[in-house]
Design a protein around this motif. Structure first.
Motif, PDB file in Angstrom:
ATOM      1  N   SER A  31       0.851  -1.185   0.000  1.00 27.65           N
ATOM      2  CA  SER A  31       0.000   0.000   0.000  1.00 27.65           C
ATOM      3  C   SER A  31       0.887   1.235   0.000  1.00 27.65           C
ATOM      4  O   SER A  31       2.113   1.137  -0.056  1.00 27.65           O
ATOM      5  N   PHE A  32       0.250   2.391   0.055  1.00 32.09           N
ATOM      6  CA  PHE A  32       0.995   3.628   0.256  1.00 32.09           C
ATOM      7  C   PHE A  32       1.032   3.931   1.754  1.00 32.09           C
ATOM      8  O   PHE A  32       0.136   3.522   2.491  1.00 32.09           O
ATOM      9  N   ALA A  80      -4.088  16.086  -5.199  1.00 33.78           N
ATOM     10  CA  ALA A  80      -4.820  14.982  -4.588  1.00 33.78           C
ATOM     11  C   ALA A  80      -5.445  14.125  -5.674  1.00 33.78           C
ATOM     12  O   ALA A  80      -5.528  14.530  -6.840  1.00 33.78           O
ATOM     13  N   LEU A  81      -5.900  12.934  -5.283  1.00 37.97           N
ATOM     14  CA  LEU A  81      -6.636  12.030  -6.158  1.00 37.97           C
ATOM     15  C   LEU A  81      -8.028  11.831  -5.562  1.00 37.97           C
ATOM     16  O   LEU A  81      -8.249  12.095  -4.385  1.00 37.97           O
ATOM     17  N   PRO A  82      -8.973  11.329  -6.360  1.00 34.07           N
ATOM     18  CA  PRO A  82     -10.311  11.100  -5.818  1.00 34.07           C
ATOM     19  C   PRO A  82     -10.259  10.160  -4.617  1.00 34.07           C
ATOM     20  O   PRO A  82      -9.477   9.216  -4.599  1.00 34.07           O
ATOM     21  N   PRO A  83     -11.091  10.421  -3.596  1.00 37.40           N
ATOM     22  CA  PRO A  83     -11.140   9.492  -2.467  1.00 37.40           C
ATOM     23  C   PRO A  83     -11.599   8.119  -2.937  1.00 37.40           C
ATOM     24  O   PRO A  83     -12.383   8.007  -3.881  1.00 37.40           O
ATOM     25  N   THR A  84     -11.083   7.087  -2.284  1.00 33.79           N
ATOM     26  CA  THR A  84     -11.339   5.707  -2.690  1.00 33.79           C
ATOM     27  C   THR A  84     -11.810   4.918  -1.474  1.00 33.79           C
ATOM     28  O   THR A  84     -11.155   4.944  -0.433  1.00 33.79           O
ATOM     29  N   TRP A 136      -3.396  -4.818  -5.299  1.00 33.86           N
ATOM     30  CA  TRP A 136      -4.799  -5.034  -5.653  1.00 33.86           C
ATOM     31  C   TRP A 136      -5.668  -4.161  -4.747  1.00 33.86           C
ATOM     32  O   TRP A 136      -5.177  -3.427  -3.889  1.00 33.86           O
ATOM     33  N   GLY A 137      -6.986  -4.247  -4.928  1.00 30.55           N
ATOM     34  CA  GLY A 137      -7.924  -3.598  -4.017  1.00 30.55           C
ATOM     35  C   GLY A 137      -7.824  -2.079  -4.078  1.00 30.55           C
ATOM     36  O   GLY A 137      -7.565  -1.496  -5.125  1.00 30.55           O
ATOM     37  N   ALA A 138      -8.031  -1.451  -2.922  1.00 32.98           N
ATOM     38  CA  ALA A 138      -8.093   0.014  -2.882  1.00 32.98           C
ATOM     39  C   ALA A 138      -6.798   0.649  -3.383  1.00 32.98           C
ATOM     40  O   ALA A 138      -6.826   1.647  -4.108  1.00 32.98           O
ATOM     41  N   THR A 139      -5.648   0.062  -3.011  1.00 34.13           N
ATOM     42  CA  THR A 139      -4.381   0.635  -3.468  1.00 34.13           C
ATOM     43  C   THR A 139      -4.284   0.576  -4.987  1.00 34.13           C
ATOM     44  O   THR A 139      -3.829   1.535  -5.628  1.00 34.13           O
ATOM     45  N   ALA A 140      -4.731  -0.528  -5.573  1.00 38.58           N
ATOM     46  CA  ALA A 140      -4.688  -0.642  -7.037  1.00 38.58           C
ATOM     47  C   ALA A 140      -5.637   0.359  -7.700  1.00 38.58           C
ATOM     48  O   ALA A 140      -5.333   0.906  -8.764  1.00 38.58           O
TER      49      ALA A 140
END
Length: 191
Positions: free
Chosen positions: A63-64, A100-104, A173-177
């Protein structure tokens, strides 16, 4: 990629913190992550953390750096910077937040993750937090693009369709991806 030398070329491709915060995402608990980016040998690289395999939650996941706010009103940028310092030893003074990036939302843990993109210098000596982080991974964005594949994974008995990225045996994968997918989509003009 040409002469991308300054963070100013990233800013127009990203969202402001305000615009990102106004976007909808499912998840009941706010969290923030920092996406550290640096330029090396003409390619942008992102910095990830790999969780320790023996952790009870998110074991071995990539993840980040990030986490939850210390208190409800904390600026999410501050949260992201603080967590990055705690997890990988990246001082906030060495990060220039460019957008920023869109919230996930996370499917299982009910987090709404707010990603912030920060430009750093290459060549950092990382100090991973021994209790949380197994290793710090530096991955070029072109390698992520090449490692993309949509997959159906079974998680806790539930099939989910997720973007995945595989680079040198590291599996995202998942939210990080989904965050990576947003990042690569927005930075496509530079890649």
């Amino acid at each position: 990629m040409g002469g991308m030398t300054s963070p100013d070329e990233l800013r127009p491709l990203l969202l402001s913190q305000e615009a990102a915060a106004a976007m909808d995402a499912h998840g009941g608990v706010d969290a923030a992550v920092l996406i550290p980016l640096y330029l090396d040998s003409g390619a942008l690289h992102a910095v990830f953390t790999k969780r320790r395999d023996d952790m009870s939650r998110h074991a071995g996941e990539i993840s980040f750096p990030g986490g939850r706010q210390d208190f409800p009103e904390e600026d999410l940028r501050v949260t992201a910077l603080r967590e990055a310092e705690e997890e990988i030893g990246l001082p906030p003074s060495e990060v220039e937040i460019v957008g920023a990036l869109p919230p996930t939302g996370t499917f299982v843990t009910n987090y709404r993750i707010h990603p912030f993109v920060g430009v750093i210098q290459p060549g950092h000596a990382w100090t991973p937090a021994p209790a949380e982080v197994d290793q710090v991974l530096e991955v070029s964005l072109p390698d992520l693009v090449r490692g993309f594949e949509m997959k159906r994974l079974i998680r806790r008995g539930v099939p989910i369709k997720t973007p995945t990225y595989t680079v040198d045996g590291a599996f995202v994968w998942g939210a990080t991806a989904r965050i990576v997918q947003n990042l690569l989509d927005r930075l496509a003009p530079l890649l």
